[in-house]
Design a protein around this motif. Structure first.
Motif, mmCIF file in Angstrom:
data_model
loop_
_atom_site.group_PDB
_atom_site.id
_atom_site.type_symbol
_atom_site.label_atom_id
_atom_site.label_comp_id
_atom_site.label_asym_id
_atom_site.label_seq_id
_atom_site.Cartn_x
_atom_site.Cartn_y
_atom_site.Cartn_z
ATOM 1 N N ARG A 107 0.857 -1.196 0.000
ATOM 2 C CA ARG A 107 0.000 0.000 0.000
ATOM 3 C C ARG A 107 0.887 1.237 0.000
ATOM 4 N NH1 ARG A 107 -1.431 -3.085 3.963
ATOM 5 N NH2 ARG A 107 -3.252 -4.435 3.774
ATOM 6 N N LEU A 108 0.819 1.965 -1.094
ATOM 7 C CA LEU A 108 1.715 3.110 -1.266
ATOM 8 C C LEU A 108 0.910 4.375 -1.515
ATOM 9 C CD1 LEU A 108 4.732 4.029 -1.741
ATOM 10 C CD2 LEU A 108 4.297 3.642 -4.171
ATOM 11 N N ILE A 109 1.294 5.455 -0.847
ATOM 12 C CA ILE A 109 0.695 6.765 -1.152
ATOM 13 C C ILE A 109 1.803 7.681 -1.659
ATOM 14 C CG2 ILE A 109 -0.603 8.746 -0.298
ATOM 15 C CD1 ILE A 109 -1.756 6.932 1.888
ATOM 16 N N LEU A 110 1.649 8.142 -2.885
ATOM 17 C CA LEU A 110 2.635 9.046 -3.474
ATOM 18 C C LEU A 110 2.209 10.491 -3.221
ATOM 19 C CD1 LEU A 110 3.240 7.424 -6.981
ATOM 20 C CD2 LEU A 110 4.785 7.432 -5.029
ATOM 21 N N ALA A 111 3.120 11.262 -2.647
ATOM 22 C CA ALA A 111 2.860 12.690 -2.429
ATOM 23 C C ALA A 111 4.178 13.418 -2.690
ATOM 24 C CB ALA A 111 2.354 12.933 -1.012
ATOM 25 N N THR A 112 4.681 13.255 -3.913
ATOM 26 C CA THR A 112 6.038 13.697 -4.241
ATOM 27 C C THR A 112 6.120 15.164 -4.628
ATOM 28 O OG1 THR A 112 5.699 12.738 -6.437
ATOM 29 C CG2 THR A 112 6.928 11.417 -4.857
ATOM 30 N N GLY A 113 4.964 15.854 -4.695
ATOM 31 C CA GLY A 113 4.995 17.301 -4.846
ATOM 32 C C GLY A 113 5.396 17.802 -6.218
ATOM 33 N N ALA A 114 5.910 19.018 -6.236
ATOM 34 C CA ALA A 114 6.203 19.683 -7.495
ATOM 35 C C ALA A 114 7.402 20.610 -7.318
ATOM 36 C CB ALA A 114 4.989 20.496 -7.943
ATOM 37 N N TYR A 115 7.921 21.072 -8.436
ATOM 38 C CA TYR A 115 8.999 22.069 -8.395
ATOM 39 C C TYR A 115 8.675 23.161 -9.412
ATOM 40 C CZ TYR A 115 10.554 19.011 -12.228
ATOM 41 O OH TYR A 115 10.601 18.257 -13.362
ATOM 42 N N ASP A 116 9.364 24.309 -9.295
ATOM 43 C CA ASP A 116 9.079 25.440 -10.177
ATOM 44 C C ASP A 116 9.239 25.054 -11.643
ATOM 45 O OD1 ASP A 116 9.207 28.220 -8.492
ATOM 46 O OD2 ASP A 116 10.514 26.701 -7.614
ATOM 47 N N ARG A 117 8.339 25.549 -12.466
ATOM 48 C CA ARG A 117 8.503 25.422 -13.908
ATOM 49 C C ARG A 117 9.377 26.586 -14.375
ATOM 50 N NH1 ARG A 117 3.813 26.010 -18.586
ATOM 51 N NH2 ARG A 117 5.191 25.590 -20.345
ATOM 52 N N SER A 118 10.402 26.277 -15.153
ATOM 53 C CA SER A 118 11.279 27.317 -15.682
ATOM 54 C C SER A 118 11.142 27.396 -17.183
ATOM 55 C CB SER A 118 12.739 27.011 -15.336
ATOM 56 O OG SER A 118 12.929 27.089 -13.951
ATOM 57 N N LEU A 119 11.290 28.602 -17.723
ATOM 58 C CA LEU A 119 11.366 28.793 -19.173
ATOM 59 C C LEU A 119 12.738 29.385 -19.477
ATOM 60 C CD1 LEU A 119 7.890 30.463 -19.917
ATOM 61 C CD2 LEU A 119 8.548 28.080 -20.340
ATOM 62 N N PRO A 120 13.350 28.968 -20.578
ATOM 63 C CA PRO A 120 14.660 29.526 -20.907
ATOM 64 C C PRO A 120 14.538 30.947 -21.446
ATOM 65 C CG PRO A 120 13.949 28.046 -22.654
ATOM 66 C CD PRO A 120 12.890 27.992 -21.588
ATOM 67 N N PHE A 121 15.552 31.752 -21.217
ATOM 68 C CA PHE A 121 15.672 33.070 -21.856
ATOM 69 C C PHE A 121 17.165 33.401 -21.863
ATOM 70 C CE2 PHE A 121 14.847 33.793 -17.333
ATOM 71 C CZ PHE A 121 15.834 34.699 -16.979
ATOM 72 N N PRO A 122 17.610 34.310 -22.701
ATOM 73 C CA PRO A 122 19.041 34.591 -22.763
ATOM 74 C C PRO A 122 19.571 34.996 -21.391
ATOM 75 C CG PRO A 122 17.916 35.614 -24.624
ATOM 76 C CD PRO A 122 16.844 35.083 -23.717
ATOM 77 N N GLY A 123 20.568 34.268 -20.891
ATOM 78 C CA GLY A 123 21.192 34.592 -19.611
ATOM 79 C C GLY A 123 20.565 33.917 -18.406
ATOM 80 N N TRP A 124 19.625 33.005 -18.605
ATOM 81 C CA TRP A 124 18.969 32.367 -17.437
ATOM 82 C C TRP A 124 19.898 31.400 -16.718
ATOM 83 C CZ3 TRP A 124 15.997 27.295 -17.285
ATOM 84 C CH2 TRP A 124 16.424 26.422 -18.281
ATOM 85 N N ASP A 125 21.085 31.149 -17.296
ATOM 86 C CA ASP A 125 22.054 30.284 -16.614
ATOM 87 C C ASP A 125 23.116 31.083 -15.855
ATOM 88 O OD1 ASP A 125 22.806 31.161 -19.098
ATOM 89 O OD2 ASP A 125 23.732 29.281 -19.746
ATOM 90 N N ILE A 126 22.982 32.401 -15.807
ATOM 91 C CA ILE A 126 23.930 33.244 -15.064
ATOM 92 C C ILE A 126 23.677 33.089 -13.556
ATOM 93 C CG2 ILE A 126 24.512 35.665 -14.537
ATOM 94 C CD1 ILE A 126 23.847 36.300 -17.496
ATOM 95 N N PRO A 127 24.753 32.920 -12.760
ATOM 96 C CA PRO A 127 24.567 32.863 -11.297
ATOM 97 C C PRO A 127 23.834 34.112 -10.791
ATOM 98 C CG PRO A 127 26.781 32.156 -11.865
ATOM 99 C CD PRO A 127 26.152 32.668 -13.140
ATOM 100 N N GLY A 128 22.768 33.891 -10.052
ATOM 101 C CA GLY A 128 21.936 35.009 -9.586
ATOM 102 C C GLY A 128 20.531 34.898 -10.170
#
Lengths: 455, 82
Positions: A107-128
């Protein structure tokens, strides 16, 4: 190590906590498995310190009571910092392999939740540049402000508590940008009126922000980020958008953090591994299909698998709590009447559906991409790499793009870029579901596999 | 307080602090340099999903700084490549 429980609950957020509590109160021995160091999930993430600052939370009292009840319940054993790397059905049992040994149940109950959805844009990999969830988790979990001058942007109600938390803890929120229209709630006013608590919560944030001179700007988004000489974030380009989210005009704002998020993506990896029926909504969001008792569909009749919370459709903590309670009671075969709970679930589900209508992601974000924009952060695959695979090699679906470019094959296994690639390639619902496959659910060393006697 | 080093510099934090929180609160932004382009990366999702905040901890690479709790004497370094 091999441990068996009558009921196993995966995830220590609102849904999982309530599921564990109700199943245990109905008489079952419950194992609650969670990846975090402390219970609470993302919603009730906390420092665990005595002098804990509760103001970053909306209703921490409720969470605190629930976490204490779970920890004090002799029928519940909590396994924290436990990461599942394989989930399978063997001989009519669910077998979960983790860094802390194997866990087995019927008997298993899954409640693994969610994480933010991200969209790419120029510079979205810059620290900050980070997700609002990252800024929030560091504040809630560690009392750490991620920056001094912060732009909060994207779409959805989650931007409000994030901006409020950052601002009230001393950061200067220099921009709060909502890509959807100012009038989008007007079309769904009825749902707001039906849920006055939610409406009041939103108004509360807006008033708190106004008191700190932070005004939400609508139909605006960060469309590029720029780095300083040391490589970290220095400024962002903000665009005024049209209704399709195409750029009308731009301006620049200096900041050291951009917290950008576009709603949430459910963590369906374990659900997929166990062969549960999945569904895709119009926004491309994947969820576990459940019946009126939160029971998931899968072919093995000897096993009962239930799912609750964000995993069954993004809907927030209140809905997750109700779904968790229903799942916990139903899996235990409790005689308790579920009518009141189901009525509440129905109301909250309707509100969740209204939210997806109020905060849609329009396709114009694709026009923000430039040739050298990173699409897959792990494998450093740019938009031009994707286009080259499309044009030179006639790749017409996400799977072929993945095989040709390696996008989605890095350490995160497509958790961040998978939905983006599916959007860029106009994937069918079936293609989106199969892209949720992660045969290894979390990284594990060969040494750990050997210890389990599996090599 | 718990003491550890990042790139040789000593840092003290409250018990229970993650490596990512410790680094950010001490103004350290960059956790790793990527494999192909050597571009700097940092905390992105903050909850263990994205694998962008990888650091080397006590000689072990690929540790997610956002879900790794600082321990006394830990030696943390910027991760180069993967």
């Amino acid at each position: 190590m091999e441990v068996r429980y009558q009921v196993i609950v995966l995830g220590g957020g609102p849904a999982g906590l309530n599921a564990a509590k109700y199943a245990a109160n109905a008489g079952y021995e419950v194992g609650l498995i969670d990846a975090g160091t402390r219970l609470g999930g993302q919603y009730w993430r906390h420092t665990g310190r005595e002098e804990f600052d509760q103001s970053v939370h909306h209703n921490f009292d409720q969470g605190s009571l629930l976490m204490d009840a779970v920890l004090a319940n002799p029928r519940i054993t909590v396994h924290s910092e436990t990461n599942i790397w394989s989930a399978s059905i063997i001989n009519d049992e669910v077998v979960l392999r983790t860094n802390n040994g194997a866990f087995i149940t019927q008997r298993l109950i899954l409640a693994t939740g969610a994480y933010d959805r991200s969209l790419p844009f120029p510079g979205w990999d810059i620290p900050g540049v980070m997700t609002p969830g990252a800024a929030q988790s560091l504040l809630k979990g560690h009392g750490v402000l991620v920056g001094k001058r912060i732009v909060v942007a994207g779409t959805g109600p989650f931007l409000l508590p994030v901006a409020t938390g950052l601002s009230s803890h001393g950061a200067s929120v220099v921009g709060l940008l909502e890509a959807s229209s100012k009038y989008s709630w007007a079309k769904n006013l009825l749902e707001l009126l039906r849920n006055p608590a939610k409406a009041l919560e939103g108004i509360g944030y807006l008033l708190a922000l106004r008191g700190r001179k932070v005004e939400m700007r609508f139909r605006q988004a960060i469309v590029a980020a720029h780095a300083s000489a040391d490589g970290s974030l220095e400024s962002v380009t903000i665009a005024n958008l049209d209704s399709e989210w195409k750029i009308r005009s731009t301006y620049k704002l200096s900041c050291d953090v951009a917290a950008v998020g576009w709603g949430f993506t459910a963590d369906t990896a374990i659900a997929y591994s166990l062969g549960l029926a999945l569904d895709v909504d119009a926004s491309g969001s994947i969820s576990v299909v459940v019946d009126e008792n939160q029971r998931a569909r899968q072919p093995n009749a000897a096993i009962a698998i239930y799912a609750a919370g964000e995993l069954t459709g993004i809907g927030g903590a209140d809905l997750a709590l109700v779904e968790g309670a229903i799942a916990g009671l139903a899996i235990a075969g409790s005689a308790q009447d579920l009518k009141t709970l189901k009525k509440r679930r129905k109301k909250l589900l309707r509100f969740a559906q209204a939210l997806t209508k109020v905060y849609p992601v329009a396709s114009g974000w694709k026009s923000w991409l430039s040739e050298d924009t990173t699409i897959c952060r792990c494998e450093e695959i740019s938009y031009s790499d994707i286009n080259e695979a499309r044009e030179e090699f006639d790749a017409s679906d996400a799977r072929t793009i993945k095989l040709l470019t390696r996008c989605g094959m890095g350490l995160c296994q497509g958790r961040i870029c998978g939905r983006t690639i599916a959007d860029l390639m106009n994937s069918t619902p079936q293609e989106r579901i199969s892209s949720a496959s992660r045969p290894i659910l979390s990284p594990i060393t060969l040494g750990e596999v050997a210890q389990e006697g599996l090599l | 307080m718990i003491n550890f080093t990042f790139e040789g510099e000593p840092i003290s934090v409250e018990p229970g602090t993650s490596v990512a929180a410790a680094l950010l609160s001490h103004g350290e932004r960059i956790t790793r340099l990527t494999r192909f382009n050597s571009t700097p990366r940092s905390i992105f999702c903050g909850i263990g999903v994205c694998f962008d905040c990888l650091v080397e901890v006590d000689g072990e690479p690929n540790q997610r700084s956002c879900i790794t709790t600082v321990k006394e004497g830990m030696v943390v370094k910027v991760q180069h490549g993967s």
